[in-house]
Design a protein around this motif. Structure first.
Motif, mmCIF file in Angstrom:
data_model
loop_
_atom_site.group_PDB
_atom_site.id
_atom_site.type_symbol
_atom_site.label_atom_id
_atom_site.label_comp_id
_atom_site.label_asym_id
_atom_site.label_seq_id
_atom_site.Cartn_x
_atom_site.Cartn_y
_atom_site.Cartn_z
ATOM 1 N N ILE A 147 -12.039 87.066 29.015
ATOM 2 C CA ILE A 147 -11.777 87.104 27.584
ATOM 3 C C ILE A 147 -11.371 88.517 27.190
ATOM 4 O O ILE A 147 -11.497 89.466 27.968
ATOM 5 N N MET A 148 -10.885 88.639 25.957
ATOM 6 C CA MET A 148 -10.512 89.956 25.428
ATOM 7 C C MET A 148 -11.082 90.093 24.019
ATOM 8 O O MET A 148 -11.102 89.129 23.258
ATOM 9 N N LEU A 149 -11.559 91.287 23.709
ATOM 10 C CA LEU A 149 -11.979 91.588 22.342
ATOM 11 C C LEU A 149 -11.822 93.073 22.082
ATOM 12 O O LEU A 149 -11.417 93.837 22.964
ATOM 13 N N GLN A 150 -12.133 93.471 20.851
ATOM 14 C CA GLN A 150 -11.894 94.844 20.423
ATOM 15 C C GLN A 150 -13.189 95.635 20.370
ATOM 16 O O GLN A 150 -14.276 95.066 20.278
ATOM 17 N N VAL A 151 -13.052 96.956 20.454
ATOM 18 C CA VAL A 151 -14.198 97.862 20.380
ATOM 19 C C VAL A 151 -14.198 98.564 19.028
ATOM 20 O O VAL A 151 -13.144 98.935 18.505
ATOM 21 N N SER A 152 -15.385 98.726 18.445
ATOM 22 C CA SER A 152 -15.520 99.449 17.189
ATOM 23 C C SER A 152 -16.723 100.387 17.279
ATOM 24 O O SER A 152 -17.762 100.026 17.829
ATOM 25 N N GLY A 153 -16.579 101.591 16.757
ATOM 26 C CA GLY A 153 -17.689 102.536 16.763
ATOM 27 C C GLY A 153 -17.485 103.666 17.763
ATOM 28 O O GLY A 153 -16.538 103.666 18.541
ATOM 29 N N ASP A 154 -18.398 104.634 17.736
ATOM 30 C CA ASP A 154 -18.214 105.844 18.542
ATOM 31 C C ASP A 154 -19.294 106.064 19.592
ATOM 32 O O ASP A 154 -19.306 107.094 20.261
ATOM 33 N N SER A 155 -20.223 105.109 19.766
ATOM 34 C CA SER A 155 -21.330 105.378 20.684
ATOM 35 C C SER A 155 -20.908 105.388 22.147
ATOM 36 O O SER A 155 -21.637 105.898 22.991
ATOM 37 N N MET A 156 -19.717 104.835 22.458
ATOM 38 C CA MET A 156 -19.253 104.853 23.848
ATOM 39 C C MET A 156 -18.174 105.903 24.085
ATOM 40 O O MET A 156 -17.532 105.911 25.133
ATOM 41 N N GLU A 157 -17.938 106.773 23.100
ATOM 42 C CA GLU A 157 -16.985 107.856 23.312
ATOM 43 C C GLU A 157 -17.542 108.849 24.329
ATOM 44 O O GLU A 157 -18.759 109.067 24.374
ATOM 45 N N PRO A 158 -16.712 109.449 25.174
ATOM 46 C CA PRO A 158 -15.248 109.344 25.178
ATOM 47 C C PRO A 158 -14.707 108.192 26.024
ATOM 48 O O PRO A 158 -13.503 108.054 26.160
ATOM 49 N N THR A 159 -15.576 107.384 26.619
ATOM 50 C CA THR A 159 -15.111 106.305 27.494
ATOM 51 C C THR A 159 -14.304 105.277 26.728
ATOM 52 O O THR A 159 -13.271 104.795 27.203
#
Length: 244
Positions: A147-159
């Motif tokens: 499946i595919m979906l979108q990411v929102s937010g900054d907790s996984m930055e910079p990855t």
């Protein structure tokens, strides 16, 4: 490749002029659709033998060079005629049934790289076309379990950053190491998981967010049912980086 272009030389002498802003916007939109359907800019750039920076520039409104656009069109499996002018519909985007095209579910909901996004009213999935060779050969994935979906937010930055799209492998695995999409306390999250001597660590790559640990017995695969379990949707296999 045989191409029949029903325009005069003056029409295509300089692709940055002699077109209305509206037509130019549609051209960039068609290019983005073609690249996304064929597997992302990271797949198309080497296939077309163009620099990734060049393709990114074209996607972001840079001036097009006809000889380069022709190679990109060929790599995407669309006609140059359609890419430039929007006609020649028979040769537009790849369709289901092509040997190298697979349809996967795209959920128009963001997996939060933060404190969580409610997934109670998740929409029905749409179908998006991706390269079957890319899924199977490059990622080792089966379309039926992708499946595919979108990411929102900054907790996984910079990855990962807001706007990135992720391709997720939903097939069940014994090990829960790596970046996963999961449902926890009713929220859809994307987090890094790592096994420890006492359970599973739930990690944010951004150091400003604290990690936490949960007993391994709380984790399961499948559909969330609202109890205390942490439901694993799948492992993130690939990130499609947002252009901005």
């Amino acid at each position: 490749m045989s191409l029949e272009i029903r325009r005069t030389a003056a029409d295509i002498a300089d692709l940055s002029v002699n077109q209305s802003n509206r037509q130019i916007d549609f051209r960039y939109s068609r290019l983005k659709k073609a690249v996304d359907a064929a597997g992302s800019n990271l797949v198309i750039a080497p296939k077309a033998q163009v620099a990734p920076s060049t393709l990114s520039s074209y996607l972001n409104g840079g001036e097009w060079k006809l000889s380069v656009v022709e190679k990109i069109a060929r790599a995407c499996g669309v006609s140059l005629q359609w890419l430039l002018f929007g006609d020649d519909e028979a040769s537009s985007l790849p369709v289901a049934g092509n040997d190298n095209t697979a349809l996967i579910d795209y959920y128009d909901i963001a997996a939060s790289a933060g404190f969580g996004t409610s997934c109670e009213d998740a929409p029905m999935p749409q179908k998006v076309a991706v390269s079957r060779d890319f899924l199977r050969s490059d990622l080792g994935l089966a379309p039926a379990h992708t499946i595919m979906l979108q990411v929102s937010g900054d907790s996984m930055e910079p990855t990962m950053r807001t706007g990135d799209k992720v391709i997720v492998d939903t097939s069940r695995r014994q090990l829960l190491d790596g970046i996963h999409v999961l449902v926890m306390n009713g929220a859809l999250l994307v987090k890094r998981l790592a096994t420890s001597s006492t359970g599973i660590r739930i990690i944010s790559d951004n150091e400003r967010y604290p990690s936490e640990e949960a007993e391994i017995t709380r984790f399961r695969w499948g559909q969330p049912d609202g109890d205390d379990a942490i439901t694993v949707i799948g492992r993130v296999a690939y990130r499609l980086q947002a252009m901005s």
